[in-house]
Design an enzyme around this catalytic site. Sequence first.
Site, PDB file in Angstrom:
ATOM      1  CG  HIS A 173      -3.923  -3.518   2.948  1.00 61.20           C
ATOM      2  ND1 HIS A 173      -2.977  -3.025   3.822  1.00 61.20           N
ATOM      3  CD2 HIS A 173      -4.488  -2.443   2.359  1.00 61.20           C
ATOM      4  CE1 HIS A 173      -2.974  -1.708   3.769  1.00 61.20           C
ATOM      5  NE2 HIS A 173      -3.886  -1.320   2.890  1.00 61.20           N
ATOM      6  CB  SER A 221       1.167 -13.542  33.982  1.00 62.39           C
ATOM      7  OG  SER A 221      -0.129 -13.904  34.375  1.00 62.39           O
ATOM      8  CB  SER A 222      -0.747 -18.677  33.052  1.00 64.21           C
ATOM      9  OG  SER A 222      -1.701 -17.982  33.808  1.00 64.21           O
ATOM     10  N   GLY A 265      -4.208 -14.618  33.767  1.00 61.06           N
ATOM     11  CA  GLY A 265      -4.337 -14.563  32.303  1.00 61.06           C
ATOM     12  C   GLY A 265      -3.320 -15.475  31.615  1.00 61.06           C
ATOM     13  CD  GLU A 277      -1.680  -5.991   5.337  1.00 60.36           C
ATOM     14  OE1 GLU A 277      -1.341  -6.441   4.228  1.00 60.36           O
ATOM     15  OE2 GLU A 277      -1.844  -4.780   5.555  1.00 60.36           O
ATOM     16  CB  CYS A 287      -0.983  -0.047   1.169  1.00 62.02           C
ATOM     17  SG  CYS A 287      -2.292   1.164   0.956  1.00 62.02           S
TER      18      CYS A 287
END
Length: 537
Positions: A167, A226-227, A223, A169, A79
């Site tokens: 695009h 972090s887990s 979450g 993506e 683009c």
Amino acid sequence: MQQKIIILDFGSQTTQLIGRRVRELDTFCEILPYNKFPHDDPSVIGVILSGSPFSVYDDAAFKVDLANIRGRLPILGICYGAQYMSHIYGGKVESAGSREYGRANLESFDKENPLFRGFVDNSQVWMSHGDTITAIPADCNCIASTHSVKYAAYACTTDPIWAVQFHPEVFHSVQGSLLLKNFVVDICGSRQDWSAESFVDTTVAELREQVGNDRVILGLSGGVDSSVCAVLLNRAIGKNLTCIFVDHGMLRKNEFRDVMHDYECLGLNVIGVDASEKFLGDLAGVTDPEEKRKIIGRDFVEVFNAEAKKITDAKWLAQGTIYPDRIESLNITGKVIKSHHNVGGLPKEMHLGLCEPLKWLFKDEVRRVGRQLGMPEHLITRHPFPGPGLAVRILGDITREKVRILQDADDIYIRGLRDYKVKLKGDEARRVLAAGVPADMSEDGEIEVSLYDQIWQAGTVLLSTVRSVGVMGDERTYEHPVALRAVTSTDAMTADWAHLPYDFMAKVSNEIINKVRGVNRVCYDISSKPPSTIEWE
Ligand code: XMP
């Protein structure tokens, strides 16, 4: 050496998506500001120039000198990236009159060009630009056109440069991933060796190297990020990791108990801190959303640091920071919409080093790593949940009773989403599978998943500043409504409201009104982001 693709960010909304698509090709990539190309990094195998909200003619448009890249590494302009190269190398870019936006088909394309290997006739692409290329540089050939865009793609005859005005993506460019594969694998020569397995192996070795026999502290939130970070560190250094999980009193129903149980089953060394009295006390009577967030952020730092300081021999603080948290996106407006408080910050006097093993991963990759580490599926597929918890889903001031009402309503909603199964086919099925949801595809291409797994994030909002009249049995009620929210998204930057089935909504609404004392009305939030946000506060 780990090969990498560099994506130079010119400020497009879809730059992160380019990164995710490249990673889906098992290829490592980094997104960097347009002017921060790492010229002395020998591991770079190719460069992608992103789109941009600017026109190449805007005074504020981002401009970069590509002289040291051109001819040395393959370049793909997308683009604005395509328009910019056309502009600086002697082509012409003009205003398209009206914006060229939406679906288009490649009516002709160069079947011999490696960028289009495997493309079918009339392949659908997605356009979104206000300017258009009206002449390409003299040493370039047009390699694809749509009905209204003559130079939908061009390639240079002297240097390895390709450019597309559509695009690849985005999901609506049906063969977009193939185009990126052709560039990344065939043209740039990616070995495609970036995988969850290789990530776990190398990261465990690096963590052992980085922290040795030192003690590490990690803040857990329940979450995914972090887990996964905790389980990865646990694999690397075992009992030298101490995790701290703070209950601020505004988690979901039974969440503190359930998540502590999960963590213990995973063999993690976790200290659970019930600080709900402090948080709810400090929040009493506060109604302003930003004020609430500030108090929660401040209290979190205090509680976390007080606990961390008890671990006197700690040398490192680990955080579940992931790549989208860190990408130095070009913030065109510079305005803060909401202040997010994810992490406690370093207790300075402890002089801790920072350890962020997931800092290169996108969310779907974090989930893949979690699976690779053998973590239970319900922890891995958990929806994102904001750090301030239900505080940003209770309008007005917060009390224990309001938290209780919201927890009960939310529990019914979330359990309902998990229990309701839907059958998906075609593009929808592929999208859900690509996001890493485990499901078997039947012979006719159908998968069965729960509504919960089909959406990015769901939650319930208590409109506690509003009351409405209802009737229950023979009694008049005068209580609060709740709003249900469910969105589809890939990164929470943009989101669309999920089209939940009516029979599901009817069932959940009945159950909430019948069972949750204090709620007499259920609404469904049909706003997308932007212009709304996912959370209400
Ligand atoms: P918004 O509401 O800004 O949310 O559209 C985007 C995503 O961020 C989450 N969110 C937060 N996460 N601390 C967090 O860790 C916060 O303060 C916070 N506020 C919003 C939100 O749930 C969504 O996934």
